[in-house]
Every structure is written in structure tokens, then in C-alpha cells.
Design a protein around this motif. Structure first.
Motif, PDB file in Angstrom:
ATOM      1  N   UNK A  92       0.799  -1.224   0.000  1.00  0.00           N
ATOM      2  CA  UNK A  92       0.000   0.000   0.000  1.00  0.00           C
ATOM      3  C   UNK A  92       0.837   1.282   0.000  1.00  0.00           C
ATOM      4  N   UNK A  93       2.116   1.183   0.338  1.00  0.00           N
ATOM      5  CA  UNK A  93       2.931   2.394   0.473  1.00  0.00           C
ATOM      6  C   UNK A  93       4.123   2.479  -0.465  1.00  0.00           C
ATOM      7  N   UNK A  94       4.531   1.376  -1.084  1.00  0.00           N
ATOM      8  CA  UNK A  94       5.773   1.412  -1.859  1.00  0.00           C
ATOM      9  C   UNK A  94       5.688   2.293  -3.097  1.00  0.00           C
ATOM     10  N   UNK A  95       4.544   2.358  -3.747  1.00  0.00           N
ATOM     11  CA  UNK A  95       4.440   3.173  -4.957  1.00  0.00           C
ATOM     12  C   UNK A  95       4.715   4.645  -4.629  1.00  0.00           C
ATOM     13  N   UNK A  96       4.147   5.122  -3.529  1.00  0.00           N
ATOM     14  CA  UNK A  96       4.389   6.510  -3.113  1.00  0.00           C
ATOM     15  C   UNK A  96       5.841   6.700  -2.682  1.00  0.00           C
ATOM     16  N   UNK A  97       6.377   5.743  -1.937  1.00  0.00           N
ATOM     17  CA  UNK A  97       7.767   5.843  -1.490  1.00  0.00           C
ATOM     18  C   UNK A  97       8.716   5.919  -2.683  1.00  0.00           C
ATOM     19  N   UNK A  98       8.462   5.118  -3.704  1.00  0.00           N
ATOM     20  CA  UNK A  98       9.339   5.131  -4.879  1.00  0.00           C
ATOM     21  C   UNK A  98       9.255   6.462  -5.624  1.00  0.00           C
ATOM     22  N   UNK A  99       8.074   7.069  -5.656  1.00  0.00           N
ATOM     23  CA  UNK A  99       7.938   8.376  -6.301  1.00  0.00           C
ATOM     24  C   UNK A  99       8.784   9.419  -5.570  1.00  0.00           C
ATOM     25  N   UNK A 100       8.774   9.367  -4.243  1.00  0.00           N
ATOM     26  CA  UNK A 100       9.602  10.299  -3.469  1.00  0.00           C
ATOM     27  C   UNK A 100      11.084   9.977  -3.630  1.00  0.00           C
ATOM     28  N   UNK A 101      11.434   8.707  -3.651  1.00  0.00           N
ATOM     29  CA  UNK A 101      12.837   8.343  -3.826  1.00  0.00           C
ATOM     30  C   UNK A 101      13.388   8.846  -5.159  1.00  0.00           C
ATOM     31  N   UNK A 102      12.565   8.842  -6.172  1.00  0.00           N
ATOM     32  CA  UNK A 102      12.990   9.377  -7.470  1.00  0.00           C
ATOM     33  C   UNK A 102      13.420  10.836  -7.327  1.00  0.00           C
ATOM     34  N   UNK A 103      12.654  11.608  -6.548  1.00  0.00           N
ATOM     35  CA  UNK A 103      12.990  13.018  -6.367  1.00  0.00           C
ATOM     36  C   UNK A 103      14.173  13.200  -5.409  1.00  0.00           C
ATOM     37  N   UNK A 104      14.277  12.355  -4.401  1.00  0.00           N
ATOM     38  CA  UNK A 104      15.443  12.426  -3.523  1.00  0.00           C
ATOM     39  C   UNK A 104      16.722  12.185  -4.330  1.00  0.00           C
ATOM     40  N   UNK A 105      16.691  11.257  -5.259  1.00  0.00           N
ATOM     41  CA  UNK A 105      17.874  11.000  -6.090  1.00  0.00           C
ATOM     42  C   UNK A 105      18.260  12.239  -6.888  1.00  0.00           C
ATOM     43  N   UNK A 106      17.268  12.932  -7.446  1.00  0.00           N
ATOM     44  CA  UNK A 106      17.542  14.152  -8.217  1.00  0.00           C
ATOM     45  C   UNK A 106      18.114  15.245  -7.318  1.00  0.00           C
ATOM     46  N   UNK A 107      17.653  15.289  -6.089  1.00  0.00           N
ATOM     47  CA  UNK A 107      18.095  16.333  -5.168  1.00  0.00           C
ATOM     48  C   UNK A 107      19.397  15.983  -4.470  1.00  0.00           C
ATOM     49  N   UNK A 108      19.873  14.749  -4.641  1.00  0.00           N
ATOM     50  CA  UNK A 108      21.109  14.289  -4.010  1.00  0.00           C
ATOM     51  C   UNK A 108      22.077  13.761  -5.074  1.00  0.00           C
ATOM     52  N   UNK A 109      22.472  14.595  -6.021  1.00  0.00           N
ATOM     53  CA  UNK A 109      23.344  14.118  -7.098  1.00  0.00           C
ATOM     54  C   UNK A 109      24.687  13.643  -6.544  1.00  0.00           C
ATOM     55  N   UNK A 110      25.100  12.473  -7.025  1.00  0.00           N
ATOM     56  CA  UNK A 110      26.365  11.918  -6.584  1.00  0.00           C
ATOM     57  C   UNK A 110      26.259  10.994  -5.392  1.00  0.00           C
ATOM     58  N   UNK A 111      25.150  11.032  -4.670  1.00  0.00           N
ATOM     59  CA  UNK A 111      24.963  10.124  -3.533  1.00  0.00           C
ATOM     60  C   UNK A 111      24.576   8.751  -4.072  1.00  0.00           C
ATOM     61  N   UNK A 112      25.277   7.725  -3.604  1.00  0.00           N
ATOM     62  CA  UNK A 112      25.019   6.384  -4.132  1.00  0.00           C
ATOM     63  C   UNK A 112      23.614   5.928  -3.759  1.00  0.00           C
ATOM     64  N   UNK A 113      23.054   5.073  -4.595  1.00  0.00           N
ATOM     65  CA  UNK A 113      21.683   4.600  -4.432  1.00  0.00           C
ATOM     66  C   UNK A 113      21.431   4.026  -3.043  1.00  0.00           C
ATOM     67  N   UNK A 114      22.367   3.199  -2.574  1.00  0.00           N
ATOM     68  CA  UNK A 114      22.166   2.551  -1.273  1.00  0.00           C
ATOM     69  C   UNK A 114      22.046   3.579  -0.153  1.00  0.00           C
ATOM     70  N   UNK A 115      22.819   4.658  -0.229  1.00  0.00           N
ATOM     71  CA  UNK A 115      22.763   5.678   0.821  1.00  0.00           C
ATOM     72  C   UNK A 115      21.457   6.470   0.768  1.00  0.00           C
ATOM     73  N   UNK A 116      20.954   6.723  -0.441  1.00  0.00           N
ATOM     74  CA  UNK A 116      19.667   7.413  -0.560  1.00  0.00           C
ATOM     75  C   UNK A 116      18.562   6.570   0.086  1.00  0.00           C
TER      76      UNK A 116
END
Length: 248
Positions: free
Chosen positions: A163-187
């Protein structure tokens, strides 16, 4: 927000109604009680018992007793325990996800081609949950306790993810854009730490007051929202600084 999206000011004033289902014969229903009310009573009782006893400790007979219905009525309306638990989670997650996605849509529009500020992402994700626990009706506060208790349960995690992963993934997509250079695992670890802190804050166990040895007045989750946003934002920014230093 869409036309039907509740605002943060009124989203948690009442418990949402149970999901609709086709009309059928209703065994085990107290006389004079409608099918929808019976279903709502079962869901309310199940929510409290899952929160108090955990998934494994919750018994359907206890749910039936708390809802004042016959045991077979629980299975008739919701199926086995796993299906009942799924419906308990779904009833409120729909509102939570809608509020978060509406906030994310607005943040994307405001940012345009630029990354969304990290603090905005943090606040937009955690504030609906924190406000529901801090100022919602008692059902919302029970739901917050339930989510905190079951977050590390294998079955609870599986159903919550549904019930929550779709929303979490949408936010993670934006966190990645806002954290350039930070490795995926750390995000992802940073996001997971944010969710864990949110759940811990909303558990409202009274531990901060005990640690302060009486020198601190009780604060609701809502009172602590700004502190949590500031703390989690700084954590993400520290990851960004670390990634930039490693590049240099």
C-alpha cells in the motif's frame, strides 16, 4: 490537490469509511446495525487489537468480541486474518498516499526543472503521518501505533509495502535528483532512517520525558514535526556533502 483530495487541516478529523463491497446477506450482524457499520466496527476493533498484540498475537475471536459481532461475521466480511489486516492498512493508507502524492505534485510544479529542495521532500512525506498521529481522531492515533509496531514484522512489512511502496518510490525518485552523486544505497538508507524516525516519533511512548527526568513537558508528535524535519534534512544534506568531498 485534486478536487476530492482532503486537506491536511481536515484529513484526519474522522476515521475513513470501510471499503465498499457488493451487497450480500449479512450473518452475525447485531440487530439494527447496517452492514457498513458492522464492517466499520470490525475494522476499528481489528486496528486496536493489531496495534496492541501485533499481527501474530491478534486473534479473530478477540476482534469479534471487541466489535460485538459473531466470530463468523469477521470472516464473512473480510476473509482470513491476513485479508483483514490488509483491509485495516488500506483503509487509511489511501488517504495518506493521496496527501503525499498531491504534495509531491505541487512541489514538482514549484521546482520546475530544478531539483525539489530536500527539506520540502522530507516535510511533504512525513507531515501527513505525523499530523494524523498528533491531531487526528483516536483511530488515526491507533493506526500510527499499529504501523510503528508492524514496520519490522515480515508479514507486516509485506502488506505495508503493498500500500505504500508506490508513493515511497515516487519520493525516492525526487530524492535521487536532489542528491546528485549520492550512491543509491545511501539514498535508500537515508529514506528508511527517515521513516523509522517518523514512526518512532509517532509512537509517543513518553521516553523523552523519562530521559529528561521530569524537566520536559509532554510534546505531541505535531509539536516535534519541525524538529524532525530539520534533523532529517540535515542528514540528507550530510550525505550530499560526503559525496561531493569524495569526488574532490
Amino acid at each position: 490537490m485534486t478536487e476530492n483530495t482532503p486537506s491536511l487541516e481536515n484529513a484526519f478529523e474522522e476515521t475513513p469509511p470501510p471499503p465498499q463491497r457488493p451487497a450480500r446477506r449479512k450473518p452475525g450482524r447485531p440487530k439494527g446495525i447496517s452492514s457498513d457499520e458492522t464492517r466499520a466496527r470490525i475494522l476499528d476493533a481489528a486496528e486496536r487489537i493489531f496495534a496492541d498484540e501485533g499481527y501474530d498475537g491478534a486473534a479473530l475471536r478477540d476482534v469479534a468480541a471487541a466489535a460485538e459481532v459473531q466470530l463468523h461475521a469477521v470472516g464473512y466480511h473480510f476473509g482470513p486474518k491476513e485479508a483483514l489486516f490488509d483491509t485495516v492498512i488500506a483503509r487509511r493508507s489511501a488517504i495518506m498516499s493521496e496527501l503525499r502524492m498531491s504534495a509531491l505534485k505541487a512541489a514538482r510544479a514549484a521546482a520546475g526543472a530544478e531539483p525539489i529542495p530536500i527539506g520540502t521532500l522530507v516535510r511533504d512525506y512525513i507531515s501527513p503521518f505525523v499530523l494524523s498521529a498528533g491531531q487526528g481522531d483516536p483511530g488515526w492515533r491507533t493506526y500510527a501505533a499499529l504501523m510503528g509496531r508492524l514496520a519490522n514484522s515480515p508479514l507486516g512489512t509485506e502488506i505495508i509495502a503493498r500500500h505504500y511502496d508506490a508513493t515511497a518510490r515516487a519520493y525516492l525518485e525526487e530524492f535521487r535528483r536532489s542528491l546528485p552523486g549520492v550512491v543509491e544505497a545511501d539514498v535508500i538508507e537515508g529514506f528508511s532512517a527517515m521513516v523509522a524516525a517518523m514512526l518512532g516519533l509517532c509512537a509517543d511512548t513518553g521516553r523523552p520525558e523519562r530521559l529528561a527526568e521530569g524537566a520536559r513537558e509532554h510534546r505531541s508528535p505535531t509539536d516535534n514535526l519541525d524538529t524532525l524535519v530539520t534533523f532529517q534534512t540535515a542528514g540528507f544534506q550530510a550525505l550530499l556533502t560526503l559525496a561531493k568531498n569524495q569526488e574532490d
